[in-house]
Design an enzyme around this catalytic site. Structure first.
Site, mmCIF file in Angstrom:
data_model
loop_
_atom_site.group_PDB
_atom_site.id
_atom_site.type_symbol
_atom_site.label_atom_id
_atom_site.label_comp_id
_atom_site.label_asym_id
_atom_site.label_seq_id
_atom_site.Cartn_x
_atom_site.Cartn_y
_atom_site.Cartn_z
ATOM 1 N N LYS A 11 0.869 -1.172 0.000
ATOM 2 C CA LYS A 11 0.000 0.000 0.000
ATOM 3 C C LYS A 11 0.912 1.231 0.000
ATOM 4 O O LYS A 11 1.607 1.497 0.977
ATOM 5 C CB LYS A 11 -0.906 0.022 1.226
ATOM 6 C CG LYS A 11 -1.791 1.259 1.290
ATOM 7 C CD LYS A 11 -2.578 1.323 2.588
ATOM 8 C CE LYS A 11 -3.343 2.636 2.686
ATOM 9 N NZ LYS A 11 -4.005 2.794 4.003
ATOM 10 N N GLY B 226 -8.952 8.997 9.584
ATOM 11 C CA GLY B 226 -9.362 9.093 10.981
ATOM 12 C C GLY B 226 -10.403 10.146 11.281
ATOM 13 O O GLY B 226 -10.742 10.361 12.438
ATOM 14 N N GLY C 13 -11.692 7.459 6.254
ATOM 15 C CA GLY C 13 -12.830 8.318 6.539
ATOM 16 C C GLY C 13 -14.126 7.614 6.870
ATOM 17 O O GLY C 13 -15.054 8.234 7.386
ATOM 18 N N SER D 48 -9.733 2.928 11.753
ATOM 19 C CA SER D 48 -10.111 3.671 12.964
ATOM 20 C C SER D 48 -11.511 3.321 13.458
ATOM 21 O O SER D 48 -11.731 3.174 14.659
ATOM 22 C CB SER D 48 -10.029 5.180 12.705
ATOM 23 O OG SER D 48 -8.715 5.565 12.409
#
EC number: 2.8.1.10
Length: 259
Positions: A98, A159, A186, A208
């Site tokens: 990534k 986050g 998000g 998150s």
């Protein structure tokens, strides 16, 4: 079987899980197992076999069916990301990477120029490149042409929990891409993950929202169910919106006939 295809690799799960922010390694591992995720991302700095308390590689690698996707989080330039990717492949043996380059810690927005440069190099070196990018249709197409295995546009800032703030751009990227589009960053709730799948995303990456929840394993399970439901809805074909009402059971002629 409706599988996620990334290059020559096939995954039955379309939920990718991040491994940061968890209260403990044990909680993180429980969440990964509950999610059913088969592709899990982990920062290179957490590949620390000399300090088992700070090492995520060994515990994650012990879970059957898990493929690790190291990420270059912490890199601020293409050169740093390429170096991190090469080290990560040597340590993990995984071809996935990534590419994550965000030089400004105040907003953590991905640098499109450095990301493109790093992705070009790594794709030529045989990596399965999964770049984290702004929701930019032009950049997404350029990365596809450079040989990336997927593109991973943000839903909103990392986050932030602001959900699919970039939905209009995501729709364009999905429509124009011939490689998987994976929403990354998000997403706050399972319903938002389901919506991303209904739009036609190939997968979602969540971290998150699971890690900081009150019960990470249960939340991971909820995300898995939402992703599966959203994918089924997309495949089934969602009804078109209408500006007028349409009765589900139209009046029949016998109601108007007198006897």
């Amino acid at each position: 079987m409706d599988s996620l295809q990334l290059g020559s690799y096939t995954f039955s799960s379309r939920l990718i899980l991040g491994t940061g922010k968890f209260s403990s390694t044990t909680v993180m591992l429980d969440a990964v197992k509950a999610s059913g995720s088969q592709l899990v991302t982990v920062a290179l700095r957490r590949f620390n076999r000399e300090q088992p308390g700070d090492d995520l590689f060994s515990p994650l690698a012990s879970i059957p069916g898990i493929t690790l996707m190291p990420n270059t989080s912490g890199a601020s330039t293409a050169a740093e990301a390429v170096q991190a990717a090469r080290i990560a492949r040597e340590l993990s043996g995984s071809p996935f990477i990534k590419v994550e380059i965000h030089p400004n810690p105040q907003h953590l927005m991905p640098d499109p120029i450095e990301t493109y440069e790093a992705s070009k190099i790594l794709a030529k070196e045989g990596f399965m490149v999964m770049p984290y990018i702004p929701a930019d249709p032009v950049l997404a197409k350029r990365l596809e042409e450079a040989g990336c295995a997927s593109v991973m546009p943000l839903g909103s800032a990392i986050g932030s929990g602001q959900g699919l703030a970039t939905a209009e751009m995501l729709d364009i990227i999905i429509r124009e891409s011939t490689i998987p589009v994976i929403v990354d960053a998000g997403i706050r709730s399972p319903s938002e993950a389901g919506l991303a799948m209904e739009m036609g995303c190939a997968a979602v990456l969540v971290n998150s929202a699971v890690a900081v929840s009150g019960n990470p394993p249960l939340m991971a399970e909820a995300f898995a169910e939402a992703v599966g439901a959203g994918r089924k809805a997309f495949r089934a074909g969602i009804m078109e919106k209408s500006g007028i009402a349409a009765a589900t059971s139209p009046l029949t002629s016998f109601l108007g006939s007198g006897t």
